[in-house]
Design a protein around this motif. Structure first.
Motif, mmCIF file in Angstrom:
data_model
loop_
_atom_site.group_PDB
_atom_site.id
_atom_site.type_symbol
_atom_site.label_atom_id
_atom_site.label_comp_id
_atom_site.label_asym_id
_atom_site.label_seq_id
_atom_site.Cartn_x
_atom_site.Cartn_y
_atom_site.Cartn_z
ATOM 1 N N ILE A 20 8.262 8.288 11.888
ATOM 2 C CA ILE A 20 8.162 7.994 13.324
ATOM 3 C C ILE A 20 8.523 9.235 14.138
ATOM 4 C CG2 ILE A 20 9.446 6.764 15.162
ATOM 5 C CD1 ILE A 20 7.131 5.210 14.117
ATOM 6 N N THR A 21 9.537 9.960 13.681
ATOM 7 C CA THR A 21 9.916 11.188 14.391
ATOM 8 C C THR A 21 8.746 12.169 14.404
ATOM 9 O OG1 THR A 21 12.180 10.851 13.691
ATOM 10 C CG2 THR A 21 11.626 13.061 14.441
ATOM 11 N N PHE B 54 -0.166 11.151 6.983
ATOM 12 C CA PHE B 54 0.601 10.294 6.069
ATOM 13 C C PHE B 54 0.404 10.868 4.668
ATOM 14 C CE2 PHE B 54 1.814 6.805 3.408
ATOM 15 C CZ PHE B 54 2.811 6.172 4.130
ATOM 16 N N PRO B 55 1.485 11.265 3.969
ATOM 17 C CA PRO B 55 1.310 11.975 2.702
ATOM 18 C C PRO B 55 0.591 11.125 1.653
ATOM 19 C CG PRO B 55 3.602 12.007 3.440
ATOM 20 C CD PRO B 55 2.877 11.040 4.310
ATOM 21 N N ALA B 56 -0.500 11.684 1.116
ATOM 22 C CA ALA B 56 -1.301 10.953 0.120
ATOM 23 C C ALA B 56 -0.442 10.576 -1.089
ATOM 24 C CB ALA B 56 -2.488 11.796 -0.300
ATOM 25 N N GLU B 57 0.481 11.502 -1.492
ATOM 26 C CA GLU B 57 1.301 11.221 -2.688
ATOM 27 C C GLU B 57 2.186 9.999 -2.437
ATOM 28 O OE1 GLU B 57 2.605 14.348 -0.859
ATOM 29 O OE2 GLU B 57 0.426 14.541 -1.050
ATOM 30 N N GLU B 58 2.674 9.907 -1.201
ATOM 31 C CA GLU B 58 3.547 8.778 -0.865
ATOM 32 C C GLU B 58 2.748 7.468 -0.914
ATOM 33 O OE1 GLU B 58 5.718 9.626 2.674
ATOM 34 O OE2 GLU B 58 6.793 7.724 2.608
ATOM 35 N N VAL C 59 2.638 2.214 14.441
ATOM 36 C CA VAL C 59 3.833 2.859 13.893
ATOM 37 C C VAL C 59 3.699 3.127 12.398
ATOM 38 C CG1 VAL C 59 5.382 1.906 15.648
ATOM 39 C CG2 VAL C 59 5.023 0.645 13.512
ATOM 40 N N LEU C 60 2.588 2.687 11.815
ATOM 41 C CA LEU C 60 2.351 2.974 10.399
ATOM 42 C C LEU C 60 0.846 3.115 10.144
ATOM 43 C CD1 LEU C 60 3.288 3.361 7.522
ATOM 44 C CD2 LEU C 60 3.473 0.869 7.270
ATOM 45 N N SER C 61 0.091 2.016 10.219
ATOM 46 C CA SER C 61 -1.337 2.105 9.909
ATOM 47 C C SER C 61 -2.102 0.885 10.405
ATOM 48 C CB SER C 61 -1.491 2.196 8.389
ATOM 49 O OG SER C 61 -2.693 1.587 7.974
#
Ligand SMILES: Cc1ncc(COP(=O)(O)O)c(C=O)c1O
Length: 482
Positions: free
Chosen positions: A331-332, A75-79, A279-281
């Motif tokens: 998700i992809t 999961f991109p840290a910047e995001e 699906v996320l965290s």
């Protein structure tokens, strides 16, 4: 202050004594001291084998195939920083309580996830919860009196067991096959229970890529299950953390969606459990229930007593993230990564598992369920595996009556491919050692199942059996075509 120490702090009490050292944590006499204060239910409460294992496998040198961990590393840290920045622009709100049922913006994100699986949902039918785990707890809180029956799959989600036992439920497990819960066996069990004057409160099922079995309930079975729930007026708790994580095959409609699409167009007997964990965290600790309104109201009241509301900060994070539109691409990526890891694990099993072993070939989700020859005990194997710094969940953790002793749950989502290969290789080595040891002790090269453990009673077998031997959808042996 401990109970025994309570007098020593009183004014005018007997002369000061050398302060007593508190006993080490977890000692049994320590527990006995409090026995009279604990509720009776604590005597039947069991802890989740997975949570216990997590403490053991947290060392960096351990390859853990035990957890149900999604891979959060990409999961991109910047995001993350960007989203948190947007949450911070609403600081006062983020730091405030939220309504028990959840923030509307978070419910909109739930609708997106359920919509991605073809299950439309009305935000009015939702309760945002502290993980999917809380839904299991709240459903038990709302429905289960001590001794009430829950019908579950065998094996079932090990994390549900502490909730079931805390409410003193009597759990009857229906053995899974390659198409999920066999509905004829369910009906037989319901008939038997009815003859005994026992009516289950709910049927607990994980229809997609079952945890831990890895199998998926077929469409005809889904339809038949719904029919039975309606005919007999029983709730179905549909636990669906993994539905979106499908790597092959056609998606199947959820029980919740099927019920809504049929007959009255309303949900009457299906309680749906979803979660953002896979699906996320899981760190957000957010899940949800979708249910008929009278049920939702009871769950809401139960939640008020548990935690008032789920984290406002997490809910705003989810709302901002889904509003950004980044979710489908994420998700992809997850699906591609997990599919590769699943394939790696299947290949490694084909290479390193003994010839008598078999395992499921999940079309999605996070787990493979492997079953070894009957005379191998995976709880014993785990101790040996841990000494080689590899872990899995022993099969007994997924049953309430000691079944599952020769099975194990293997997770493929939480570790990278080289570790999967190495972890399975080490497990294969530990198994091979046991096989050699058994051969040396018995003089057999191809061991027969010995009378090593007492055979389960017919009654127990009626409720719980192992997954069947390989058939449609099961794992292949090395050398077979894929
Ligand atoms: C089948 C099933 N249900 C519920 C949960 C609970 O997940 P969470 O509380 O993180 O949403 C899990 C987690 O692994 C699961 O596998």
């Amino acid at each position: 202050m401990t109970i025994d120490d309570s007098d020593s702090g009183r004014q005018g009490a007997s002369p000061p004594q050398t302060p007593r050292r508190p006993p080490a944590r977890g000692q049994s006499h320590d527990l006995e001291r409090y026995a009279a204060l604990f509720a009776a239910r604590t005597q039947v409460m069991t802890s989740s084998a997975m949570r216990d294992l997590m403490a053991l496998t947290d060392r960096p040198e351990v390859i853990s195939l035990a957890g149900g961990l999604p891979d959060t590393s990409t999961f991109p840290a910047e995001e993350f920083v960007e989203i948190m920045g947007r949450v911070a622009q609403q600081t006062a709100r983020a730091l405030q309580y939220a309504p028990t049922e959840g923030l509307e913006a978070c419910k909109a994100a739930v609708a997106t996830v359920m919509g991605a699986e073809g299950t439309p949902v009305d935000p009015e039918d939702l309760l945002i919860t502290t993980g999917g785990q809380q839904v299991i707890d709240l459903v038990c809180k709302a429905l289960i009196d001590p001794g009430d029956v829950i019908v579950a799959e065998g094996p079932t989600y090990p994390g549900a067991i502490p909730a079931f036992t805390a409410y003193q439920a009597d759990v009857v497990q229906i053995p899974l096959d390659d198409d999920g819960m066999p509905i004829d066996l369910l009906e037989e069990t319901l008939d038997r229970l009815e003859r005994e004057g026992r009516r289950p409160k709910f049927i607990y099922t994980i229809p997609n890529f079952q945890n831990p079995g890895g199998v998926t309930m077929s469409l005809p079975r889904r339809r038949r299950l719904l029919q039975i729930a309606r005919e007999r007026e029983l709730f179905v708790l549909e636990d669906n953390p993994y539905g979106v994580l499908r790597y092959e095959g056609d998606p199947l409609p959820s029980l919740f969606g099927l019920e809504r699409a049929s007959g009255s167009g309303a949900n009457e007997f299906v309680i749906y459990l979803g979660t953002f964990s896979k699906v996320l965290s899981p760190g957000l600790r957010l899940g949800w229930a979708a249910a008929p309104h009278p049920v939702l109201a009871k769950l809401n009241t139960g939640k008020q007593g548990a935690d008032l509301n789920s984290s406002t900060i997490s809910q705003l994070f989810v709302a901002e993230y889904f509003a950004s539109g980044a979710w489908p691409a994420y998700i992809t990526t997850l699906k591609e990564r997990y599919r590769r890891r699943r394939d790696t694990m299947l290949d490694a099993l084909a290479e390193h598992a003994p010839p008598e072993a078999h395992w499921t070939r999940p079309q999605g989700g996070l787990f493979i369920w492997a079953t070894l020859p009957d005379w191998l005990d995976t709880t014993d194997l785990l101790a040996r595996a841990l000494s080689r710094n590899v872990a899995f969940v022993p099969g007994r953790a997924a049953f309430l009556n000691g079944q599952g002793g020769s099975s194990m749950r293997l997770n493929f989502s939480g570790v990278a491919e080289p570790e999967i290969r190495e972890g399975v290789r080490r497990i294969g080595e530990v198994i091979a050692e046991q096989v050699r040891l058994y051969g040396a002790l018995t003089g057999r090269r191809d061991p027969e199942p010995p009378a090593r453990r007492p055979a389960p009673s017919d009654d127990a077998l009626a409720d719980v059996l192992h997954l069947p031997r390989p058939g449609k959808g099961a794992g292949r042996r090395s050398g077979e075509t894929r």
